[in-house]
Motif scaffolding. Sequence first.
Motif, PDB file in Angstrom:
ATOM      1  N   LEU A  92     -35.449 -14.719  -6.931  1.00 38.45           N
ATOM      2  CA  LEU A  92     -36.003 -15.208  -5.669  1.00 38.45           C
ATOM      3  C   LEU A  92     -34.959 -15.161  -4.551  1.00 38.45           C
ATOM      4  N   ALA A  93     -33.721 -15.513  -4.871  1.00 40.47           N
ATOM      5  CA  ALA A  93     -32.661 -15.471  -3.860  1.00 40.47           C
ATOM      6  C   ALA A  93     -32.441 -14.055  -3.361  1.00 40.47           C
ATOM      7  N   ARG A  94     -32.502 -13.096  -4.269  1.00 40.67           N
ATOM      8  CA  ARG A  94     -32.347 -11.683  -3.875  1.00 40.67           C
ATOM      9  C   ARG A  94     -33.497 -11.248  -2.976  1.00 40.67           C
ATOM     10  N   ARG A  95     -34.717 -11.666  -3.307  1.00 40.42           N
ATOM     11  CA  ARG A  95     -35.867 -11.342  -2.465  1.00 40.42           C
ATOM     12  C   ARG A  95     -35.740 -12.000  -1.096  1.00 40.42           C
ATOM     13  N   ALA A  96     -35.207 -13.225  -1.071  1.00 40.50           N
ATOM     14  CA  ALA A  96     -35.028 -13.919   0.206  1.00 40.50           C
ATOM     15  C   ALA A  96     -34.050 -13.173   1.094  1.00 40.50           C
ATOM     16  N   ARG A  97     -32.990 -12.636   0.502  1.00 41.44           N
ATOM     17  CA  ARG A  97     -32.021 -11.864   1.297  1.00 41.44           C
ATOM     18  C   ARG A  97     -32.647 -10.614   1.887  1.00 41.44           C
ATOM     19  N   ARG A  98     -33.664 -10.101   1.231  1.00 38.59           N
ATOM     20  CA  ARG A  98     -34.355  -8.892   1.717  1.00 38.59           C
ATOM     21  C   ARG A  98     -35.539  -9.235   2.620  1.00 38.59           C
ATOM     22  N   LYS A 129     -38.176 -10.935   1.732  1.00 37.63           N
ATOM     23  CA  LYS A 129     -39.422 -10.975   0.970  1.00 37.63           C
ATOM     24  C   LYS A 129     -39.834 -12.392   0.587  1.00 37.63           C
ATOM     25  N   GLU A 130     -38.947 -13.350   0.771  1.00 37.15           N
ATOM     26  CA  GLU A 130     -39.238 -14.762   0.505  1.00 37.15           C
ATOM     27  C   GLU A 130     -38.682 -15.577   1.663  1.00 37.15           C
ATOM     28  N   ASP A 131     -39.222 -16.776   1.845  1.00 30.21           N
ATOM     29  CA  ASP A 131     -38.704 -17.722   2.828  1.00 30.21           C
ATOM     30  C   ASP A 131     -37.647 -18.569   2.127  1.00 30.21           C
ATOM     31  N   ALA A 132     -36.383 -18.386   2.500  1.00 27.82           N
ATOM     32  CA  ALA A 132     -35.285 -19.053   1.798  1.00 27.82           C
ATOM     33  C   ALA A 132     -35.417 -20.571   1.834  1.00 27.82           C
ATOM     34  N   THR A 144     -50.374 -18.230  -0.725  1.00 22.53           N
ATOM     35  CA  THR A 144     -50.199 -16.784  -0.683  1.00 22.53           C
ATOM     36  C   THR A 144     -48.899 -16.442  -1.388  1.00 22.53           C
ATOM     37  N   GLY A 145     -48.696 -15.150  -1.606  1.00 18.11           N
ATOM     38  CA  GLY A 145     -47.475 -14.712  -2.266  1.00 18.11           C
ATOM     39  C   GLY A 145     -46.508 -13.993  -1.359  1.00 18.11           C
ATOM     40  N   THR A 146     -46.860 -13.795  -0.092  1.00 16.88           N
ATOM     41  CA  THR A 146     -45.993 -13.028   0.799  1.00 16.88           C
ATOM     42  C   THR A 146     -45.659 -13.801   2.068  1.00 16.88           C
ATOM     43  N   VAL A 147     -44.482 -13.522   2.600  1.00 19.78           N
ATOM     44  CA  VAL A 147     -44.028 -14.145   3.841  1.00 19.78           C
ATOM     45  C   VAL A 147     -44.895 -13.694   5.010  1.00 19.78           C
ATOM     46  N   THR A 148     -45.265 -12.426   5.030  1.00 16.13           N
ATOM     47  CA  THR A 148     -46.081 -11.900   6.127  1.00 16.13           C
ATOM     48  C   THR A 148     -47.408 -12.631   6.221  1.00 16.13           C
ATOM     49  N   ALA A 149     -48.034 -12.881   5.077  1.00 12.33           N
ATOM     50  CA  ALA A 149     -49.311 -13.597   5.079  1.00 12.33           C
ATOM     51  C   ALA A 149     -49.142 -14.997   5.648  1.00 12.33           C
ATOM     52  N   ALA A 150     -48.040 -15.649   5.311  1.00  6.16           N
ATOM     53  CA  ALA A 150     -47.791 -17.002   5.819  1.00  6.16           C
ATOM     54  C   ALA A 150     -47.618 -16.986   7.334  1.00  6.16           C
ATOM     55  N   ARG A 151     -46.895 -16.004   7.846  1.00  7.96           N
ATOM     56  CA  ARG A 151     -46.671 -15.922   9.290  1.00  7.96           C
ATOM     57  C   ARG A 151     -47.970 -15.661  10.042  1.00  7.96           C
TER      58      ARG A 151
END
Length: 446
Positions: free
Chosen positions: A33-39, A41-44, A96-103
Amino acid sequence: MNTRSAPGWRAALPLLAWRTVTTAASPLLPLWLARRARRGKEDAARLHERRGEGAERPSSPLLWLHGASVGESQSALPLIEALAAARPNLHFLLTTGTVTAARLLAQRLPPSLAARVQHRFVPLDVPAHAARFLDGWRPDAAVFIESEIWPNLILAATARNVPMALVNARVSARSAQGWGRMPAVAQQLFGAFRLVIAQTELDAARLRALGAASAEAWGNLKFAARPLPAAEPALAALRAAIGARPVLLAASTHPGEEAQIAMAHDLLGSRLPYLLTIIAPRHPERGPAIAAELAAFPLALRSTGALPEPETSIYIADTLGELGLLYRLAGAALVGGSLVPHGGQNPLEAARLGCPILLGPHTANFTVIADRLLGAGAAIRVEDSAALAEAAALVLTDFLRARSMTSAAARIAADAGALPERMAAAIETLLPAPSSPEAGAAAGPG
């Protein structure tokens, strides 16, 4: 087989294996998850939600809805609006599973519903995470949208007597074949849903074969979405910058399409010398890469704050949530994901905003609606860059043809308008009776 009884060993063994594997992998998931957050793909700041933490359950009845990404979560909004109108005391948890959907949800959620809808990122499908999430939120019912089948989450909800629905459901031939290799597992999972509403008769048949005996086909909830919004100041600024220039929009493009669109723009140069082509990538972070690929053209990137200048040929709209703005400006729009084998994006977004529709050869994600649009003369099929250039020239120079296309498309878009209310009425049967609000209060089901 009684799907509410304990699963037979044919289902129990694979599900136990999945439970064991996900539990064993859970210590490594924070690193992932931390790696995805750096990219991005996740909300840190919200990674704890992926562990099922952060519950803030209201005291009133609570309906949990889950949609994987942008399309699913946005199609849930008309459904939430219909349920909110029918049940004034009902609150909603949307995962949801994606940051874009949340935004996008934050941008498009009607202000009148803001106090009744909470968003969380769905917990990872780990038994402990699922248990923590469900024990914290205690939903009165759950609605899964399209094809989100997470075994640990579904089994944990079943164990807590949470009534579940699978709506706008779709199952590809490949997915059905995969589940078909584990029929007892499919029966256990798909049979857990008390209400199953599929997009098409083919989807319903596949779902019935997998264990959802009562599956019916009502249509696609995405076709009932409200028109995409547009910020008036941004719309006015772009209109002023573009002036009277003809505009070709390529909406929600995927890798491999931008070069073809640029070639079509080049082919149109002699007939439409002042043409502005706007490319809005499905994933806005690709904007700089697209600019590098099309560096031979005079271009500008919207993410930099730039507006199209008179000499700008291609304007890359690498921003989030502005398709409603762009469809209102365009004289014709290629719906992306259709020039490459992706399956296409939703063409009715353009139809609702009066923008003539061009479709590439790959529209498997929206076969039914694409066929209806093409059959009614509401869209034009284009196979390649040359065909795209021809169709764009026709629509951008023939006002009567463009008006005929948009009128036909608007009629098709309007046909799906009653689906959210019909679906909401079915989902209401899973909820505590309105006359007994205490049944859905903090105690929750189970």
